[in-house]
Design an enzyme around this catalytic site. Structure first.
Site, PDB file in Angstrom:
ATOM      1  N   ARG A 135       0.779  -1.055  -0.056  1.00 16.51           N
ATOM      2  CA  ARG A 135       0.049   0.060   0.048  1.00 16.51           C
ATOM      3  C   ARG A 135       0.931   1.221  -0.058  1.00 16.51           C
ATOM      4  O   ARG A 135       2.098   1.183   0.329  1.00 16.51           O
ATOM      5  CB  ARG A 135      -1.054   0.054   1.156  1.00 16.51           C
ATOM      6  CG  ARG A 135      -0.011   0.261   2.526  1.00 16.51           C
ATOM      7  CD  ARG A 135      -1.110  -0.072   3.695  1.00 16.51           C
ATOM      8  NE  ARG A 135      -0.469  -0.169   4.862  1.00 16.51           N
ATOM      9  CZ  ARG A 135      -0.788  -0.611   5.979  1.00 16.51           C
ATOM     10  NH1 ARG A 135      -2.136  -0.850   6.040  1.00 16.51           N
ATOM     11  NH2 ARG A 135      -0.061  -0.661   7.222  1.00 16.51           N
ATOM     12  N   CYS A 175      -7.250  38.800   4.921  1.00  7.71           N
ATOM     13  CA  CYS A 175      -6.381  38.789   5.855  1.00  7.71           C
ATOM     14  C   CYS A 175      -6.694  38.419   7.274  1.00  7.71           C
ATOM     15  O   CYS A 175      -6.395  38.515   8.334  1.00  7.71           O
ATOM     16  CB  CYS A 175      -5.890  40.135   6.132  1.00  7.71           C
ATOM     17  SG  CYS A 175      -7.402  41.204   6.562  1.00  7.71           S
ATOM     18  N   TYR A 204      -4.316  37.754  -3.468  1.00  9.00           N
ATOM     19  CA  TYR A 204      -3.521  37.218  -2.590  1.00  9.00           C
ATOM     20  C   TYR A 204      -4.475  36.906  -1.202  1.00  9.00           C
ATOM     21  O   TYR A 204      -5.530  37.406  -0.874  1.00  9.00           O
ATOM     22  CB  TYR A 204      -2.403  38.264  -1.946  1.00  9.00           C
ATOM     23  CG  TYR A 204      -2.747  39.250  -1.281  1.00  9.00           C
ATOM     24  CD1 TYR A 204      -3.021  39.207   0.123  1.00  9.00           C
ATOM     25  CD2 TYR A 204      -3.255  40.610  -1.832  1.00  9.00           C
ATOM     26  CE1 TYR A 204      -3.485  40.604   0.752  1.00  9.00           C
ATOM     27  CE2 TYR A 204      -3.634  41.872  -1.184  1.00  9.00           C
ATOM     28  CZ  TYR A 204      -3.741  41.526   0.191  1.00  9.00           C
ATOM     29  OH  TYR A 204      -4.199  42.669   0.745  1.00  9.00           O
TER      30      TYR A 204
HETATM   31  P1  ADP Z   1      -3.818  -5.173   8.629  1.00  8.96           P
HETATM   32  O1  ADP Z   1      -4.761  -4.599   7.627  1.00  8.96           O
HETATM   33  O2  ADP Z   1      -3.995  -5.246  10.226  1.00  8.96           O
HETATM   34  O3  ADP Z   1      -2.619  -5.118   8.290  1.00  8.96           O
HETATM   35  P2  ADP Z   1      -3.750  -8.061   7.634  1.00  8.96           P
HETATM   36  O4  ADP Z   1      -4.842  -8.625   7.018  1.00  8.96           O
HETATM   37  O5  ADP Z   1      -2.735  -7.431   6.588  1.00  8.96           O
HETATM   38  O6  ADP Z   1      -4.191  -6.862   8.507  1.00  8.96           O
HETATM   39  O7  ADP Z   1      -3.322  -9.013   8.266  1.00  8.96           O
HETATM   40  C1  ADP Z   1      -2.453  -9.080   9.574  1.00  8.96           C
HETATM   41  C2  ADP Z   1      -1.192  -9.842   9.506  1.00  8.96           C
HETATM   42  O8  ADP Z   1      -1.694 -11.221   9.103  1.00  8.96           O
HETATM   43  C3  ADP Z   1      -0.152  -9.212   8.685  1.00  8.96           C
HETATM   44  O9  ADP Z   1       0.973  -9.475   9.175  1.00  8.96           O
HETATM   45  C4  ADP Z   1      -0.320 -10.137   7.337  1.00  8.96           C
HETATM   46  O10 ADP Z   1       0.700  -9.957   6.560  1.00  8.96           O
HETATM   47  C5  ADP Z   1      -0.629 -11.557   7.910  1.00  8.96           C
HETATM   48  N1  ADP Z   1      -1.333 -12.280   7.136  1.00  8.96           N
HETATM   49  C6  ADP Z   1      -2.360 -11.898   6.268  1.00  8.96           C
HETATM   50  N2  ADP Z   1      -3.034 -12.976   5.618  1.00  8.96           N
HETATM   51  C7  ADP Z   1      -2.210 -13.844   5.709  1.00  8.96           C
HETATM   52  C8  ADP Z   1      -2.008 -15.160   5.003  1.00  8.96           C
HETATM   53  N3  ADP Z   1      -2.762 -15.738   4.033  1.00  8.96           N
HETATM   54  N4  ADP Z   1      -0.695 -15.879   5.244  1.00  8.96           N
HETATM   55  C9  ADP Z   1       0.037 -15.287   6.073  1.00  8.96           C
HETATM   56  N5  ADP Z   1       0.107 -14.391   6.551  1.00  8.96           N
HETATM   57  C10 ADP Z   1      -1.198 -13.376   6.544  1.00  8.96           C
HETATM   58 MG    MG Z   2      -1.676  -5.571   6.715  1.00  6.09          MG
END
Ligand code: ADP
Ligand code: MG
Ligand code: MG
Length: 912
Positions: A367, A867, A887
């Site tokens: 992200r 102002c 301005y």
């Molecule tokens: P957040 O929005 O709080 O980051 P996430 O959905 O990304 O929540 O998940 C929380 C944690 O779980 C993160 O560290 C993510 O990488 C891990 N996680 C989520 N899905 C999986 C998956 N399919 N396999 C391994 N780890 C996962």
């Molecule tokens: Mg996450």
């Protein structure tokens, strides 16, 4: 055609794309992009996303899933099974899933994720058979029960926390008790037998406390998880966050269901969080943290100290820990290659989650990374210089309010050198802050509301603390790393924060913390934080401003700003010192110079005395004597300011003193004054009484003074013109603009104009000069003046909108008394914002727009500006740009914000 409810991703293809955030949420859209875009095709575990439309339909139907959902989920699940070669709920080779929420915009920690779905007493045997690791299998199982009970059975179900602390805490306590009994320090020391027993215990505790059994059926688990994500959209924490951030409830959340990968299958596994650039400083360097043999939340939870991914990412706590680059060079190289492609693809800094399962790297999320103001400016400037983004994109990358951070006060360096820190933690940044220590979110809010600056001190923060963190001047935690909840949330706000301050022994319940050498800091005691160094000090330390001149990135960005914006930006100044500051922040002139300041504070004794003498005089002769003496003070002040602003316009507003504030009331002063004026004290007292007004805001002020006592205008105009003439003779370029305040008619201006012209002729003759450049104009701060702008412009060469008074008089809201009802107005949605902070575009703004139009019709070259305090508020600046003002003018400190806002306005609303 029927609407598609479920979007699959994985195996090198995806139904969705990154620009489908509204439908798939941020997480889902980016998972699809990473999995399916031809330039990326990153190793993303396969999965599917249920759309935000389904969330809205779910609520509309009274918490029921749409008819087609089951069918679409079944077929998407089939695809995951094909890609992984595992089957959900199968006892021989079971697929495990995660259920993850994901709204349009990331809400750190707001929504809950459940991992390891699909485990029960039978499938766990399949996992053991496949992995040959029973310990791992039972560990995953007990984690599932814990997360599921917490997220699905308790929170999403909306039942009150069991035993007042919640099921997760209860299960955690049980785990700690087992560790203690067994003499273990770490979770990893627990054996297979311990964990197997724990699964049984956990189930019993859940059944007993919640009154419902943990569901064994994998399909029940999956649907429970999906429903819980939707339900958590309306949970208290999520609603609170949306309220603070102003996000609409109608967005809804998507649900991501994804094949599990495991970072906790042994020491050849890991999980971590990484940023394509340093989110704390903006430096272009890969940065991140990870944990060996860990799953998901472990990194963010801050219970173990994360290791640096490379040398660059080391900090005081992780200095001695081995890096990912050193222990798994091949994995690191892959990760590095992925991050480079991701940043190039998104053309912005990415915040990514990764997991390594036995030598295979997976990317679980990407992200656009949150960053503080300093980092935002640096990244925008450098990405522009690297040619990654163009100028307008760079300018739109920085939220104008984030600039405050660069201008943000820091602890005074000298005071800091002289002091010894009581503790050191991780510098989650930025700036410095002082405040009284508080140990709970509630207390933080309560004390802040009572007008006190507080610093929230917590063991670690969780989403429940968000409101308190928002009210605190800074946040300090004992646990957690640079990617912990506290660090992430405060980073988004640009708030000072120190995390992982292990030195502190915090007792939240009793409200104190102890330092390593045994000092105790109690609730209400002052502490000071340096968020850039991670140091904590006792007492309050002076907090000072920063130097912008050697911030290269800031200069680059502001150069772009100046090339882009059309709207001028000036500063409001009260003194020559303010003028110097205004220049430093890039003001192109002074839009409002008030001379009243000389009657307040240090060095004000003499001028204040003279002003009082003038106010209290009841003959023109007495008034003139006082004014003549005052003259030199006024002139010196104006001359200094004009000289500093050499070549730039300075709008000098004639005196608009709230007379009642200046009249002496104590007998000592009155006696002194009486003696000087040669009148009896009793006579003087009567005069003071006569000056009393019932409604001073609408009283004998502004131009009304200049009309009843022309000598007041005369003296000031003479001071301005003489100062200007002298400076011009000295080779400087003085550009004064004489501004008449609180007018409401053309005739007032005509009256004052005559005085100005007479004095102008006198000064020219006396100085032997042909010309002194100046402008004559007025402040538009009464609704009538705005409506009569045409006739006003016959006399005025410029208008400056005093939007503070104009707001007061348009609404009929007293600026000083709005506190009594404003909160209710905001709460009931009668007003969207405090009109004294954000310009009311529909009413007051309309008056401004109308006045500009009518004024310019009368006098085509009419100069216009505002102002009021609004001049430095981003939305209001955009409005001023759109209605064609020349301005805006605001306090020096807000000038950079106004400049950037003006540039953004020019990009978004080009003037033709
Ligand atoms: P957040 O929005 O709080 O980051 P996430 O959905 O990304 O929540 O998940 C929380 C944690 O779980 C993160 O560290 C993510 O990488 C891990 N996680 C989520 N899905 C999986 C998956 N399919 N396999 C391994 N780890 C996962
Ligand atoms: Mg996450
Ligand atoms: Mg005013």
């Amino acid at each position: 055609m029927e609407q598609q409810l479920v979007y699959s991703f994985g195996g090198g293809r995806a139904d969705g794309r990154k620009d489908m955030k509204n439908l798939l949420g941020g997480k889902g859209a980016n998972l699809a992009e990473m999995a399916g875009h031809p330039d990326l095709k990153l190793p993303v575990p396969p999965g599917f996303t249920i759309t935000t439309d389904v969330c809205n339909a779910y609520y509309e139907a009274g918490r029921k899933f749409p008819d087609n959902l089951e069918k679409e989920v079944a077929s998407a699940l089939k695809q995951i099974e094909t890609l992984t070669g595992k089957v959900y709920g199968d006892t021989a080779n079971p697929l495990l899933l995660s259920v993850r929420s994901g709204a349009r915009q990331s809400m750190p920690g707001m929504m809950d994720t459940v991992l390891n779905l699909g485990l029960n007493d039978e499938t766990v045997q399949g996992v053991i058979a496949q992995t040959n690791d029973a310990r791992f299998a039972y560990d995953a199982y007990r984690r599932l029960i814990m997360m599921y009970a917490d997220v699905v059975m308790e929170k999403a179900a909306g039942i009150p926390p069991v035993q007042g602390k919640g099921i997760r805490k209860l299960l955690d306590e049980h785990l700690e008790a087992v560790k203690k009994k067994r003499g273990f320090q770490l979770d990893t020391e627990l054996t297979e037998a311990d964990l197997r027993q724990m699964v049984t215990d956990f189930k019993a505790i859940v059944k007993q406390e919640i009154g419902q059994a943990f569901p064994d059926d994998p399909m029940a688990q999956l649907w429970g998880g999906i429903g819980a994500v939707f339900d958590s959209w309306n949970g208290k924490r999520a609603r609170e966050y949306r309220r603070i951030e102003g996000l609409p409830d109608e967005w809804g959340t998507a649900v991501n269901v994804q094949a599990m990968v495991f970072g906790n299958m042994g020491d050849d596994c890991a999980t971590g969080v990484a940023f394509t650039r340093n989110p704390g400083t903006g430096e272009n360097h890969f940065y991140g943290e990870f944990l060996i043999n860990a799953q998901g939340e472990d990194v963010v939870a801050g219970t173990r100290t994360p290791q640096p991914i490379n040398d660059y990412s080391k900090n005081t706590h992780s200095e001695s820990l081995p890096t990912l680059e050193s222990i798994m060079p091949e994995m690191y190289a892959q990760l590095d290659a992925h991050q480079q492609r991701l940043e190039a693809h998104y053309q912005d800094m990415q915040d990514m989650e990764f997991t390594i399962e036995k030598g295979t790297l997976y990317i679980l999320q990407t992200r656009t990374g949150k960053r503080n103001g300093t980092a935002a400016v640096r990244m925008a400037a450098e990405m522009y210089q690297e040619g990654m983004i163009d100028g307008p994109t760079a300018l739109l990358r920085v939220n104008p309010n984030q600039l405050t951070e660069l201008l943000l006060p820091r602890l005074d360096a000298k005071a800091e050198r002289a002091a010894t820190p009581i503790a050191k933690g991780l510098p989650a940044g930025p700036g410095g802050a002082k405040g009284k220590a508080v140990f709970s979110s509630e207390k933080a809010i309560e004390m802040k509301r009572a007008g006190q600056d507080v610093i929230l001190v917590r063991e670690e923060t969780s989403p429940e603390d968000v409101d308190g963190m928002f009210h605190a001047a800074a946040v300090l935690t004992a646990k957690g790393g640079m990617t912990s909840h506290a660090a992430l949330v405060t980073r988004g706000w640009g708030k000072c924060c120190i995390v992982g301050c292990h030195d502190l022994d915090i007792n939240e319940a009793k409200g104190y913390f102890a330092t390593p050498d045994g000092q105790k800091v109690h609730e209400g005691d002052w502490i000071s934080l340096n968020g850039a160094a991670g140091t904590v000090y006792l007492d309050q330390m002076p907090v000072v401003d920063t130097d912008l001149a050697d911030n290269e990135a800031y200069q680059t960005l502001m150069n772009l700003v100046d090339q882009t914006k059309v709207l001028g930006v000036r500063a409001n100044a009260e003194s020559p010192d303010d003028a110097t500051n205004a220049l430093r922040f890039g003001a192109e002139g002074i839009g409002l110079f008030r001379t009243e300041h000389m009657f307040y504070g240090k060095g004000s004794e003499k001028p204040l005395h003279l002003l009082r003498k003038m106010i209290i005089s009841d003959t023109e002769a007495d008034r003139r004597t006082a004014l003549d003496e005052l003259f030199s003070f006024i002139k010196a002040d104006i001359k200094k300011t004009l000289s500093i602003m050499d070549g730039k316009p300075v709008t000098v507003r004639l005196l608009d003193p709230p007379l009642h504030e200046f009249v002496p009331h104590d007998t000592e002063r009155l006696r002194e004054l009486a003696k000087e004026l040669g009148v009896k004290v009793s006579v003087l007292k009567k005069r003071v009484l006569v000056l009393h007004e019932n409604n001073p805001m609408l009283g004998h002020r502004g131009v009304r003074l200049g009309i009843s006592y022309p000598e007041i205008t005369e003296t000031q105009v003479r001071a301005i013109l003489e100062a200007a003439a002298e400076l011009n003779q000295e080779g400087k370029q003085a550009l004064p603009e004489i501004m008449i305040p609180v007018t409401c008619s053309r005739n007032e201006l005509e009256d004052q104009e005559k005085i100005v012209q007479r004095i102008y002729d006198e000064v020219c003759t006396a100085r032997g000069v042909d010309e002194i450049p100046y402008l004559f104009g007025t402040m538009i701060e009464t609704p009538r003046a705005a409506l009569r702008a045409g006739p006003m412009a016959e006399k005025a060469q410029f208008f400056s909108f005093g939007t503070n008074d104009l707001t007061q008089m348009s609404f009929g809201f007293s600026r000083d008394d709005i506190g009594g009802f404003l909160p209710i107005y905001l709460e009931k949605g009668i007003l969207e914002a405090d009109p004294f902070q954000v310009l009311d575009r529909r009413g007051v703004g309309e008056l401004v727009r109308l006045a500009v139009e009518r004024g310019r019709k009368q006098r085509p070259g009419l100069k216009t500006g505002i102002c009021g305090e609004h001049g430095g508020e981003p939305q209001s600046v955009v409005f001023c740009h759109r209605i064609g003002l020349d301005y805006v003018s605001c306090s020096p400190f807000r000038v950079p914000i106004a400049r950037l806002s003006a540039a953004q306005a020019a990009i978004e609303y080009p003037r033709d």
